[in-house]
Scaffold this motif. Structure first.
Motif, short mmCIF file in Angstrom:
data_model
loop_
_atom_site.label_atom_id
_atom_site.label_comp_id
_atom_site.label_asym_id
_atom_site.label_seq_id
_atom_site.Cartn_x
_atom_site.Cartn_y
_atom_site.Cartn_z
N THR A 3 0.84 -1.20 0.00
CA THR A 3 0.00 0.00 0.00
C THR A 3 0.87 1.25 0.00
O THR A 3 2.07 1.19 0.27
N SER A 4 0.26 2.38 -0.27
CA SER A 4 1.03 3.61 -0.40
C SER A 4 0.83 4.55 0.80
O SER A 4 0.94 5.74 0.67
N VAL A 7 3.88 6.55 1.50
CA VAL A 7 4.03 7.62 0.51
C VAL A 7 3.12 8.78 0.89
O VAL A 7 3.49 9.95 0.84
N TYR A 8 1.93 8.43 1.35
CA TYR A 8 0.96 9.44 1.78
C TYR A 8 1.54 10.30 2.90
O TYR A 8 1.54 11.53 2.86
N GLY A 11 4.33 12.39 1.75
CA GLY A 11 3.84 13.52 0.95
C GLY A 11 3.42 14.68 1.82
O GLY A 11 3.75 15.82 1.55
N VAL A 12 2.70 14.37 2.88
CA VAL A 12 2.22 15.43 3.79
C VAL A 12 3.41 16.15 4.42
O VAL A 12 3.47 17.38 4.45
N ILE A 13 4.37 15.36 4.88
CA ILE A 13 5.53 15.97 5.52
C ILE A 13 6.30 16.81 4.52
O ILE A 13 6.67 17.96 4.78
N VAL B 229 1.22 16.23 -5.87
CA VAL B 229 1.69 16.82 -4.61
C VAL B 229 2.82 17.82 -4.88
O VAL B 229 2.84 18.92 -4.34
N VAL B 296 -2.95 18.76 0.11
CA VAL B 296 -2.08 17.60 -0.09
C VAL B 296 -2.70 16.35 0.54
O VAL B 296 -2.70 15.27 -0.07
N ARG B 300 -3.70 13.11 -1.54
CA ARG B 300 -3.14 11.78 -1.27
C ARG B 300 -4.25 10.76 -1.03
O ARG B 300 -4.12 9.62 -1.41
N ARG B 305 -3.86 4.50 -4.00
CA ARG B 305 -4.20 3.20 -4.62
C ARG B 305 -3.15 2.19 -4.16
O ARG B 305 -2.05 2.57 -3.77
N ASP B 306 -3.47 0.92 -4.26
CA ASP B 306 -2.44 -0.10 -4.06
C ASP B 306 -1.44 0.03 -5.20
O ASP B 306 -1.83 0.06 -6.38
N ARG B 307 -0.18 0.13 -4.82
CA ARG B 307 0.82 0.32 -5.86
C ARG B 307 1.21 -1.01 -6.46
O ARG B 307 1.36 -2.00 -5.76
#
Lengths: 437, 310
Positions: A3-4, A7-8, A11-13, B229, B296, B300, B305-307
């Motif tokens: 899952t990402s 990454v999420y 991204g926020v940071i 982003v 952001v 996000r 999504r599942d990568r």
């Protein structure tokens, strides 16, 4: 597969950090509180000077020569750093962390923020210093009519001016040879002059789309010197109800409606219009003392720069706005003694003359001949003068930037008519003061 | 409990000798970056947050004024202009930019000489914003290249830069400057997709749109999300182009062309007579920061999504 979520989170940071860095780079910060006066030496052998000029500008060459002459005469070394126009911006953080400059130069307006915060040195001592090799003091060579504009709120001088500027209606004297001697005395005379230009096959006016002078100076003539300040300072907005505000705005609107302005001006900048005017596409251009030197490379052969002032209107005002460029000593300067010695040296007729002969600008000394292109302007400045543009950009800088300037541009470019200009100005001023208080 | 059991547990807790060694060097390697990051970013961020509640001119000590700066922002038309213009950049330019970038990406994917074209459209991104602003003015002003071109066809001139249109010209320029950059990022994502997917899809009789929808987009979705982003963060930093394009001889652009970054500049050190209101500028920066973080987070979530591990 995974899952990402990471990454999420990343991204926020990343967003937070990047935005902070972007926005805070302008905010800046300093953890060192307060300012303190530097330890003033009395026999400094060198000092640091941050100048508003770039090294290749004529003013810089005049200053550099004076600095070399000064070192040769006194043995005091001048460390000049050519900082450019944002010299005061660069100086600001150093006022909290210890001074980097013993001497700076800029316009009265740009130095205004330092003066308001009491960050400049009282130059009364310098004004009383005899200019080396001459019999007069620095204060004596500066005309008395200029002095009220060179003082801080307690009446002490904070700037030693070396260059004087103003605004006028520029023209090619080879096309209008008698105009400087017989300038228009009324607005109708001015309109007749524009009609004459049209008869000569010229568009009367070059006006940049970002121009403020026509509206500002017409208001000044219509309302008098203090009228503009009333527009800014009356929190009720009632000052805008004065019928003369509408009248002044209407005069400007009429210039546009009559087609007296070069086509396409709404989407132009001052540098474009100045060039077009110098190439002979328009007869007149309302701008500052820098025009002759700046426009010369574009000027047609035989172009003879000269200027007149706008005529009097209802208030009878014929005063000339005046602005100064000069030296100031930051309060944190450690070698103010040497810096002030240099200023007195630079005010020598022999050194200061370079501002007229090489930089083609006016000096504050009456015994230095102005450049030929600025002779009419110099004469106008011997009359009654007032702080350039009503001092609005210093006393009401925020209001001027946010309220007045955009409205003036909307009027001159025809986005609004005179009535809308007045209505917006009134409401805008009321709203401004509501949010400012 | 036997000693063997304890040994196993210890082993599990500390991991292999390699893992232990890795853990030992983790701290020393991380510390310098962490210290620099804290000093250069976190401390100024914290200080600016504090300054947003003060009256501070940058010279003297900040004076506490509570939430007055924030109250002011809600009434300040210049901040409203700046904030909405930033949103126009973010969403208006953003949508246009991404559609354009996808179009380029699809066009370039199977094109000969794609590296050259990619480099060509990337070029504006590495040129100084000031130089680009000068070029944009040269192109669009009344006597500019575009009107000269129109004139040769007996058309125009058009006042491209009249005040009502000037911010639109800025929006267009920002798209022009950034397209190559985002095409490059998206291409990098697309290049990872094995060609046999496309080959099989073609054999199955799909058209270009179907291949884009069912292969390209889902398999490069994480790159698209990251690019979105990046764009969001980038928009609040757009500054020098606007200043150089719309400002003149040290004067600020009129407030209807301000963005958040321009607001910070205009409230502090910008213009020929700076205002030096650092407290209010910091409040403006904090509001923008919060807005961007919200965008952001939403982005996000929407693009999460599942990568696919390829």
């Amino acid at each position: 597969m995974r899952t990402s979520k990471n990454v999420y989170r990343a991204g926020v940071i990343a967003a937070a950090v990047a935005v902070s860095a972007a926005s805070l780079s302008a905010c800046g910060s300093s953890s060192k509180p307060g300012t303190s006066s530097g330890t003033k030496a009395s026999g400094s052998t060198s000092f640091t000077y941050w100048s508003m000029w770039q090294q290749n500008e004529p003013q810089a060459k005049v200053i550099k020569k004076a600095a070399d002459d000064f070192t040769a005469a006194t043995g005091i070394k001048v460390n000049i750093q050519w900082q450019g126009r944002d010299v005061i911006t660069k100086l600001t953080p150093t006022l909290r962390t210890g001074s980097s400059a013993d001497l700076v130069d800029q316009s009265v307006n740009a130095l205004g923020a330092l003066v308001a915060k009491d960050e400049t040195t009282d130059l009364s001592g310098l004004y009383g210093t005899t200019i080396p090799g001459e019999s007069q003091t620095v204060g004596q060579v500066i005309p008395d009519s200029y002095k009220p504009f060179l003082n801080d709120k307690s009446g002490k001088p904070f700037i030693a001016p070396y260059e004087v500027s103003s605004e006028g209606l520029w023209f090619d004297a080879s096309k209008f040879p008698d105009l400087a001697a017989n300038p228009p005395k009324t607005w109708d005379d001015l309109l007749a002059l524009f009609a004459k230009a049209k008869g000569m096959g010229l568009t009367p006016l070059a006006v940049p789309g970002d121009d403020k002078y026509w509206v500002l100076l017409t208001l000044q003539r219509e309302l008098g010197t203090d009228g503009l300040k009333k527009l800014a300072s009356d929190k009720t907005g009632a000052a805008w109800d004065d019928p003369n505000v509408l009248k002044a705005a209407k005069l400007v609107q009429d210039l546009r409606d009559k087609g007296d302005i070069l086509k396409g001006y709404e989407s132009s900048k001052s540098i474009d219009e100045e060039g077009d005017w110098a190439k002979g596409q328009a007869a007149f251009y309302l701008s500052g003392t820098w025009v002759p030197s700046e426009a010369a490379p574009n000027a047609t052969a035989g172009f003879k720069f000269d200027s007149i002032q706008l005529p009097a209107l209802d208030s009878g005002n014929t005063d000339t706005g005046i602005n100064f460029f000069g030296f100031a000593v930051p309060k944190t300067a450690k070698h103010s003694d040497a810096a002030e010695k240099f200023v007195a040296f630079f005010m020598k007729k022999e050194e200061l003359s370079g501002i007229s002969t090489q930089a083609l600008n006016l000096t504050p000394r009456a015994d230095i001949d102005p450049p030929a292109q600025l002779a009419s302007m110099s004469k106008a400045l011997t009359g009654t003068v007032y702080a350039d543009q009503g001092h609005l950009s210093v006393d009401y800088a925020d209001w001027t930037n946010k309220m007045l300037n955009p409205e003036m541009i909307r009027l001159i470019t025809g986005q609004d008519d005179a009535a809308k200009f007045v209505a917006n100005g009134k409401q805008g001023t009321i709203d401004y003061w509501k949010s400012a208080s | 409990m036997t000693s063997a059991t304890v040994g196993v547990r210890r082993g599990r807790a500390k991991g292999s000798p390699l893992a232990r060694r890795r853990r030992r060097v983790f701290g020393p390697f991380l510390a310098p970056a962490l210290i620099l990051y804290t000093v250069l970013f976190m401390v100024p961020t914290g200080y600016s947050f504090y300054a947003s509640f003060t009256s501070w001119d940058g010279f003297s000590n900040p004076r506490w004024k509570g939430t007055l700066n924030y109250d002011h922002l809600t009434h300040d038309p210049a901040f409203k202009d700046a904030f909405f213009n930033t949103l126009k950049l973010l969403f208006g330019c953003g949508i246009f930019l991404f559609v354009l970038s996808f179009a380029f990406m699809l066009m370039l994917r199977e094109m000969k000489g794609r590296r050259f074209i990619q480099g060509f459209i990337f070029l504006p991104h590495i040129v100084s914003g000031v130089a680009l602003a000068a070029f944009w003015d040269f192109l669009l002003n009344h006597d500019g290249m575009l009107n000269k071109g129109l004139h040769s066809f007996g058309l125009g001139p058009v006042d491209w830069l009249k005040p009502q249109w000037q911010f639109n010209a800025i929006l267009l320029a920002i798209v022009w400057i950034n397209t190559g950059y985002y095409v490059t990022i998206l291409m990098a994502g697309v290049d990872r997709i094995p060609p046999y997917y496309y080959e099989e899809a073609k054999l199955a009789g799909t058209n270009s749109w179907q291949r884009f929808r069912h292969i390209t987009l889902p398999m490069s979705w994480d790159v698209v999300g990251t690019a979105a982003v990046l764009w969001t963060i980038g928009t609040v930093k757009i500054f020098e182009f606007i200043l150089a394009f719309s400002g003149s001889q040290g004067n600020l652009p009129t407030t209807n062309q301000w963005t958040s970054a321009m607001y910070v500049y205009g409230e502090t050190i910008g213009g020929t007579s700076p205002i030096y209101d650092f407290g209010r500028a910091c409040a403006g920066a904090v509001v923008t920061l919060v807005a961007v973080v919200v965008v952001v987070v939403v982005l996000r979530r929407v693009t999460s999504r599942d990568r696919l591990e390829l």
